[in-house]
Design an enzyme around this catalytic site. Structure first.
Site, PDB file in Angstrom:
ATOM      1  N   PHE A  96       2.326   6.571  14.286  1.00 27.51           N
ATOM      2  CA  PHE A  96       2.907   5.969  13.083  1.00 27.51           C
ATOM      3  C   PHE A  96       2.107   4.754  12.628  1.00 27.51           C
ATOM      4  CE2 PHE A  96       4.797   2.752  15.843  1.00 27.51           C
ATOM      5  CZ  PHE A  96       4.949   1.650  15.004  1.00 27.51           C
ATOM      6  N   LYS A  97       1.247   4.239  13.497  1.00 27.18           N
ATOM      7  CA  LYS A  97       0.504   3.022  13.178  1.00 27.18           C
ATOM      8  C   LYS A  97      -0.942   3.190  13.615  1.00 27.18           C
ATOM      9  CE  LYS A  97       0.838  -1.996  13.914  1.00 27.18           C
ATOM     10  NZ  LYS A  97       1.583  -3.059  14.638  1.00 27.18           N
TER      11      LYS A  97
ATOM     12  N   GLN B   8       0.849  -1.182   0.000  1.00 21.72           N
ATOM     13  CA  GLN B   8       0.000   0.000   0.000  1.00 21.72           C
ATOM     14  C   GLN B   8       0.888   1.237   0.000  1.00 21.72           C
ATOM     15  OE1 GLN B   8      -3.490   0.473  -0.106  1.00 21.72           O
ATOM     16  NE2 GLN B   8      -2.762   2.566  -0.399  1.00 21.72           N
ATOM     17  N   ALA B   9       0.844   2.006  -1.078  1.00 22.64           N
ATOM     18  CA  ALA B   9       1.674   3.212  -1.150  1.00 22.64           C
ATOM     19  C   ALA B   9       1.216   4.229  -0.115  1.00 22.64           C
ATOM     20  CB  ALA B   9       1.598   3.824  -2.548  1.00 22.64           C
TER      21      ALA B   9
ATOM     22  N   CYS C 214      11.465   0.141  14.755  1.00 24.76           N
ATOM     23  CA  CYS C 214      12.046  -1.132  14.316  1.00 24.76           C
ATOM     24  C   CYS C 214      12.736  -1.040  12.958  1.00 24.76           C
ATOM     25  CB  CYS C 214      10.965  -2.208  14.280  1.00 24.76           C
ATOM     26  SG  CYS C 214      10.249  -2.565  15.901  1.00 24.76           S
ATOM     27  N   PHE C 215      12.006  -0.616  11.934  1.00 32.59           N
ATOM     28  CA  PHE C 215      12.559  -0.643  10.584  1.00 32.59           C
ATOM     29  C   PHE C 215      13.828   0.188  10.469  1.00 32.59           C
ATOM     30  CE2 PHE C 215       8.298  -1.726   8.348  1.00 32.59           C
ATOM     31  CZ  PHE C 215       8.489  -3.063   8.679  1.00 32.59           C
TER      32      PHE C 215
ATOM     33  N   ARG D  43       6.468   6.732  18.044  1.00 35.55           N
ATOM     34  CA  ARG D  43       7.906   6.620  17.827  1.00 35.55           C
ATOM     35  C   ARG D  43       8.233   6.743  16.337  1.00 35.55           C
ATOM     36  NH1 ARG D  43       9.108   0.950  20.491  1.00 35.55           N
ATOM     37  NH2 ARG D  43       7.129   0.574  19.402  1.00 35.55           N
TER      38      ARG D  43
ATOM     39  N   LYS E 175      15.880   1.233  12.792  1.00 34.81           N
ATOM     40  CA  LYS E 175      16.956   0.665  13.618  1.00 34.81           C
ATOM     41  C   LYS E 175      17.562  -0.569  12.957  1.00 34.81           C
ATOM     42  CE  LYS E 175      15.464  -1.596  17.094  1.00 34.81           C
ATOM     43  NZ  LYS E 175      15.748  -2.976  16.593  1.00 34.81           N
TER      44      LYS E 175
ATOM     45  N   PHE F 270       7.300   4.310   6.146  1.00 33.35           N
ATOM     46  CA  PHE F 270       7.159   3.634   7.435  1.00 33.35           C
ATOM     47  C   PHE F 270       7.679   4.501   8.565  1.00 33.35           C
ATOM     48  CE2 PHE F 270      11.089   2.050   5.406  1.00 33.35           C
ATOM     49  CZ  PHE F 270      12.033   2.433   6.337  1.00 33.35           C
TER      50      PHE F 270
END
Length: 338
Positions: free
Chosen positions: A113-114, A42-43, A51-52, A121, A54, A47
């Site tokens: 972010f989610k 999904q464009a 996690c990503f 974060r 880091k 993110f």
């Protein structure tokens, strides 16, 4: 790999906007390959979270340590594309608003972010706010159904400084009421794919009508040039609710017959009462309640711009509300009208 998939589809979305392709068709086609799957295609604006970034930074460090400079450079580009996507999105907003944000109010829907969480974060919204601040807008209004105003205010003061907040001379204001945040806004930016923000051609219009029944809200503007019978009845109910009984008729349009009283234990009345109770007892800023996009669109500054950074809005519904909708990975409103 999940982080790379997000940046990969975002890089393709830029090509789609230039060539007239539809990112949704690309995602469906790629996702139909069983070797790849349909997840994380999904464009959007990239993110967030800890996690990503880091994990990719650790991978880059490992590759550099091993002397694999090409591998390190490749994975560094994942982070570069992720940040570039947000910058590109904000530039698109500025371009649509005649190249300047001076004297204009912008509204950001979604800060976490989610979706469905209050986790902020590495929020993409914060980076977007930084870029917007450089354009000196009159106000940046922020609303998130799961983050409290105190939480968002505290984070912005910590990361951007207290001078960014409106109460200290800046332009950032955090709201607990989404409709107040959208009032007189020159542009809405959807930065989190909250379920509360989503629309669909059928269910959204139904929710709008049900919302009006419960709250007796002004149904205007109508979804089409020729109002339906239901919309005329809703308008009659609204006008009657704001009229003064001693000086106005209960049926200003002279189209209704007296409505009989509901029987004891009416299911619809009980459901309406439960909705009101749940609204008043909710400890979140509207979490779990779908937005009334008709109400929001009515109060936007003209021309009405909404910039969907998460692909949650139905273009047909927005077009019926007179909104100029810009979606990541799809040809913009101005190009379609040329």
């Amino acid at each position: 790999m999940l982080a790379q998939r997000i940046s990969s589809i975002n890089s393709i979305s830029a090509i789609c906007e230039k060539t007239g392709a539809d990112i949704a068709e690309i995602s469906e086609s790629v996702g139909s390959d069983p070797r790849i799957g349909s997840k994380f295609l999904q464009a959007g604006i990239g993110f967030g979270g800890s996690c990503f970034r880091k994990d990719i930074s650790s991978l880059v460090y490992l590759a550099e340590t091993l002397g694999l400079d090409e591998v390190a450079e490749y994975w560094s580009q994942v982070l570069t594309i992720n940040s570039w996507q947000r910058t590109r999105f904000i530039r698109r907003v500025i371009r649509c608003l005649n190249g300047t944000l001076v004297g204009k109010k912008l509204t950001i829907l979604g800060y976490a972010f989610k979706k469905g969480t209050s986790d902020t974060r590495e929020s993409p919204a914060l980076e977007c706010i930084k870029i917007l601040l450089e354009e000196a807008p009159m106000e940046i209004a922020i609303y998130d159904p799961y983050c409290t105003p105190a939480q968002v205010t505290s984070e912005i003061e910590t990361l951007l400084g207290k001078e960014a907040m409106k109460q200290d001379g800046g332009c950032v204001e955090v709201y607990s009421n989404v409709y107040a945040a959208c009032e007189s806004s020159s542009g809405l930016l959807i930065l989190t794919d909250c379920d509360e923000f989503k629309t669909s051609s059928g269910s959204s219009e139904k929710s709008f009508r049900e919302s009006r029944k419960c709250t007796s809200m002004d149904p205007r503007p109508f979804t089409s040039l020729e109002p339906t019978e239901s919309e005329l009845l809703a308008l009659n109910k609204y006008l009657a609710s704001i009229s003064i009984p001693s000086t106005s008729t209960p049926d200003p349009l002279q189209r209704l017959h007296p409505e009989p009283d509901c029987p004891v234990g009416c299911v619809e009345c009980c459901e309406a009462a439960q909705m009101i109770d749940s609204d008043s007892s909710a400890n979140k800023n509207g979490a779990g309640r779908a937005l009334d996009w008709n109400r929001i669109a009515y109060r936007l500054q003209k021309p009405k711009w909404i910039f969907d950074g998460r692909g949650v809005l139905d273009p047909k519904v927005m077009d019926g509300l007179g909104v100029r909708l810009e979606i990541v990975g799809k040809v913009g409103w101005g190009v379609r009208r040329v």
